[in-house]
Motif scaffolding. Structure first.
Motif, short mmCIF file in Angstrom:
data_model
loop_
_atom_site.label_atom_id
_atom_site.label_comp_id
_atom_site.label_asym_id
_atom_site.label_seq_id
_atom_site.Cartn_x
_atom_site.Cartn_y
_atom_site.Cartn_z
N PRO A 133 0.81 -1.23 0.00
CA PRO A 133 0.00 0.00 0.00
C PRO A 133 0.83 1.27 0.00
O PRO A 133 1.93 1.32 0.55
CB PRO A 133 -0.81 -0.12 1.30
CG PRO A 133 0.05 -0.95 2.19
CD PRO A 133 0.77 -1.92 1.30
N THR A 134 0.27 2.29 -0.63
CA THR A 134 0.83 3.64 -0.62
C THR A 134 -0.30 4.60 -0.28
O THR A 134 -1.41 4.46 -0.80
CB THR A 134 1.44 4.00 -1.98
OG1 THR A 134 2.48 3.09 -2.29
CG2 THR A 134 1.99 5.42 -1.97
N THR A 135 -0.03 5.56 0.57
CA THR A 135 -1.05 6.54 0.96
C THR A 135 -0.87 7.83 0.17
O THR A 135 0.24 8.36 0.07
CB THR A 135 -0.96 6.85 2.47
OG1 THR A 135 -1.26 5.66 3.21
CG2 THR A 135 -1.95 7.95 2.86
N VAL A 136 -1.96 8.30 -0.40
CA VAL A 136 -1.99 9.59 -1.09
C VAL A 136 -2.96 10.48 -0.33
O VAL A 136 -4.17 10.21 -0.31
CB VAL A 136 -2.42 9.43 -2.56
CG1 VAL A 136 -2.46 10.79 -3.25
CG2 VAL A 136 -1.50 8.48 -3.30
N ALA A 137 -2.43 11.50 0.32
CA ALA A 137 -3.25 12.39 1.15
C ALA A 137 -3.36 13.76 0.49
O ALA A 137 -2.35 14.33 0.06
CB ALA A 137 -2.66 12.52 2.54
N ILE A 138 -4.58 14.27 0.42
CA ILE A 138 -4.85 15.59 -0.13
C ILE A 138 -5.27 16.50 1.02
O ILE A 138 -6.32 16.28 1.64
CB ILE A 138 -5.96 15.55 -1.20
CG1 ILE A 138 -5.68 14.45 -2.22
CG2 ILE A 138 -6.10 16.91 -1.87
CD1 ILE A 138 -4.40 14.60 -3.00
N GLN A 139 -4.47 17.52 1.29
CA GLN A 139 -4.76 18.43 2.40
C GLN A 139 -4.28 19.83 2.03
O GLN A 139 -3.15 20.00 1.54
CB GLN A 139 -4.06 17.99 3.69
CG GLN A 139 -4.52 16.66 4.23
CD GLN A 139 -3.74 16.25 5.48
OE1 GLN A 139 -2.86 16.97 5.93
NE2 GLN A 139 -4.07 15.11 6.03
N ASP A 140 -5.13 20.82 2.29
CA ASP A 140 -4.76 22.22 2.09
C ASP A 140 -4.15 22.45 0.70
O ASP A 140 -3.12 23.12 0.54
CB ASP A 140 -3.77 22.67 3.17
CG ASP A 140 -4.34 22.53 4.56
OD1 ASP A 140 -5.54 22.82 4.74
OD2 ASP A 140 -3.61 22.11 5.48
N ALA A 141 -4.81 21.88 -0.31
CA ALA A 141 -4.38 22.04 -1.70
C ALA A 141 -2.96 21.53 -1.93
O ALA A 141 -2.23 22.04 -2.79
CB ALA A 141 -4.50 23.50 -2.15
N ARG A 142 -2.57 20.51 -1.18
CA ARG A 142 -1.27 19.87 -1.37
C ARG A 142 -1.46 18.36 -1.40
O ARG A 142 -2.42 17.84 -0.83
CB ARG A 142 -0.30 20.26 -0.26
CG ARG A 142 0.15 21.72 -0.31
CD ARG A 142 1.20 22.02 0.73
NE ARG A 142 0.65 21.93 2.08
CZ ARG A 142 1.38 22.05 3.20
NH1 ARG A 142 2.69 22.24 3.10
NH2 ARG A 142 0.80 21.97 4.37
N CYS A 143 -0.52 17.70 -2.06
CA CYS A 143 -0.58 16.25 -2.21
C CYS A 143 0.63 15.62 -1.52
O CYS A 143 1.78 16.02 -1.79
CB CYS A 143 -0.60 15.88 -3.68
SG CYS A 143 -0.58 14.10 -4.00
N PHE A 144 0.39 14.68 -0.63
CA PHE A 144 1.44 13.99 0.09
C PHE A 144 1.37 12.50 -0.24
O PHE A 144 0.30 11.88 -0.12
CB PHE A 144 1.30 14.18 1.60
CG PHE A 144 1.28 15.62 2.03
CD1 PHE A 144 2.45 16.30 2.30
CD2 PHE A 144 0.07 16.31 2.14
CE1 PHE A 144 2.44 17.63 2.70
CE2 PHE A 144 0.04 17.64 2.52
CZ PHE A 144 1.23 18.30 2.80
N VAL A 145 2.49 11.94 -0.65
CA VAL A 145 2.58 10.51 -0.97
C VAL A 145 3.56 9.86 -0.01
O VAL A 145 4.68 10.33 0.17
CB VAL A 145 3.05 10.29 -2.42
CG1 VAL A 145 3.18 8.80 -2.72
CG2 VAL A 145 2.08 10.94 -3.40
N SER A 146 3.11 8.79 0.64
CA SER A 146 3.96 8.11 1.62
C SER A 146 3.72 6.61 1.58
O SER A 146 2.60 6.17 1.28
CB SER A 146 3.68 8.65 3.04
OG SER A 146 2.32 8.47 3.38
N PRO A 147 4.75 5.81 1.86
CA PRO A 147 4.57 4.35 1.86
C PRO A 147 3.71 3.91 3.04
O PRO A 147 3.63 4.60 4.07
CB PRO A 147 6.00 3.82 1.98
CG PRO A 147 6.77 4.93 2.64
CD PRO A 147 6.14 6.20 2.16
N GLY A 148 3.04 2.78 2.87
CA GLY A 148 2.20 2.25 3.94
C GLY A 148 0.76 2.70 3.80
O GLY A 148 0.42 3.56 2.98
#
Length: 416
Positions: free
Chosen positions: A53-68
């Motif tokens: 799995p990889t997490t794609v988080a959308i917050q405050d008009a920004r995109c964060f990609v992190s493992p797990g």
């Protein structure tokens, strides 16, 4: 990097698709569309087989990609490496992959459908999906738009559903002939859910909201396709704003349910929609069983899609605004007059917009006998009875619906 080195790198990535999957997430983040995301806060987990799995988080008009995997993501997407790379590179879109069983979704289906619209299209993408937000008299309506044609088509979902209930038709029609808009009607999906005061959630109010959507998006007129309650809204739109409608297609369209007219006085004296604000507890198995009842042959839909739809319904039912909208619309349909000068059937006979009606012989919600009532009210209408169909032909017979609707739209356009 020289041309030879670039070709070698591409060949090596093909030999090791998981390595390509790793770099694909970085390329995806680089294509993040800040304006398209707006104020969205959402977390997606993408689980690619063999990669994890990889997490794609959308917050405050920004995109964060992190493992797990994030804890309790809004939507969970699972697929194989080849499909994921096809999605990222634009060779296939998420709707087509989901319908083909190549992409499994759990959680919020509407958010999952929006996922790819949060990123700029890949060069050479076969089809571009867009999420659109339209303000109509203070109510924000969310829609998915696809296709590059100059003929607009609106898709209106049924009671308790959302735009994702029209994914097969959106997938089938969107192309170089039609620009297809799948709407979340007010109170449902990701659209605003105002309190049920005054005439809100009546079919007339819903039709006026759809008319406002057309005006705000500078769509002069459109073909309108509706399932169940969406068909009733489409008909009301044609009666109230005939100049805005090229044709109406009703799939298991709601009508005036005459057999329930004895309940109408009770519904007029009560406000059951406010009781719906109270928490509602349902078992997932009950929801899945209810979804299967919509079909004549439930095996036509993959089991994974039932699970995905049930999860989406359970999420929606947590929202008191959705529950009140659901009850309000049901009350409005139940109060519909079946007889008299201002009744539904009398008004329907005055409809001058071309209409095409499809009823399912095994529809448990809209009795198939209403097909004859429609033929009597509208002798010029095209009315079909499908003997192998339930309440949602767009999911039970998606290819047939696409073929018949495409033929119908082509005939209407040829006569304009």
């Amino acid at each position: 990097m020289t041309t030879v080195e670039a070709r070698t790198a591409r060949r090596l990535r093909r030999d090791d698709p998981l390595d390509e999957v790793r770099s694909s997430f970085l390329r995806l983040a680089e294509r993040f569309d800040r304006a398209g995301a707006g104020s969205l806060h959402a977390t997606f987990v993408v689980d690619v087989a063999g990669r994890g799995p990889t997490t794609v988080a959308i917050q405050d008009a920004r995109c964060f990609v992190s493992p797990g995997a994030a804890h309790e993501p809004d939507a969970h997407l699972a697929t194989d490496p080849a499909t994921w790379l096809d999605l990222v590179e634009g060779r296939v879109d998420g709707i087509a992959a989901f319908l083909a069983g190549r992409l499994v979704v759990e959680g919020d289906l509407a958010l999952a459908a929006r996922f790819e619209t949060l990123f700029a299209p890949a060069p050479g993408a076969t089809r571009v999906l867009r999420t659109r937000h339209t303000d109509v008299r203070g109510v924000r309506i969310e829609s998915i738009v696809a296709g590059s044609g100059d003929t607009p088509v609106l898709l209106l979902h049924g009671l308790g559903a959302s735009k994702v209930s029209f994914l097969p038709t959106l997938d089938g029609l969107a192309g170089d002939r039609f620009e297809v808009h799948a709407l979340d009607l007010p109170g449902f999906g990701k659209s605003d859910k105002p309190l049920p005061a005054g005439r809100r959630y009546s079919m007339a109010w819903m039709a006026d909201a759809v008319h406002g959507y057309l005006i705000r998006n500078e769509i002069r007129d459109a073909h309108v396709i509706g399932n169940s309650m969406g068909g009733r809204v489409a008909t009301e739109l044609a009666l109230r704003h005939p100049g805005s409608v090229r044709s109406v297609v009703g799939l298991g369209s709601a009508v005036a349910f005459d057999e329930y007219r004895r309940l109408a006085p009770l519904l007029r004296l009560t406000r059951p929609q406010y009781l719906a604000a109270a928490p509602l507890r349902l078992r997932r198995t009950w929801v899945e069983a209810g979804l299967r009842e919509l079909f004549h042959d439930p095996s036509r839909v993959p089991e994974a899609n039932y699970r995905a739809a049930a999860s989406d319904v359970m999420l929606s039912l947590r929202d008191p605004g959705y529950r009140m909208a659901l009850a309000s619309c049901a009350r409005s349909l139940g109060m519909e007059k079946g007889r008299g000068r201002t009744s539904y059937w009398t008004r329907l006979a005055s409809c001058n917009v071309p209409t095409y009606w499809i009823f399912g012989r095994h529809d448990r919600l809209v009795r198939h006998g209403y097909a004859d009532r429609v033929r009597t009210a509208l002798p010029a209408a095209r009315v079909e009875m499908w003997h192998d169909c339930g309440h949602v032909p767009q999911f039970e017979h998606p290819d047939r619906v696409t073929d018949r609707v495409t033929s119908w739209l082509g005939r209407i356009e040829a006569g304009r």
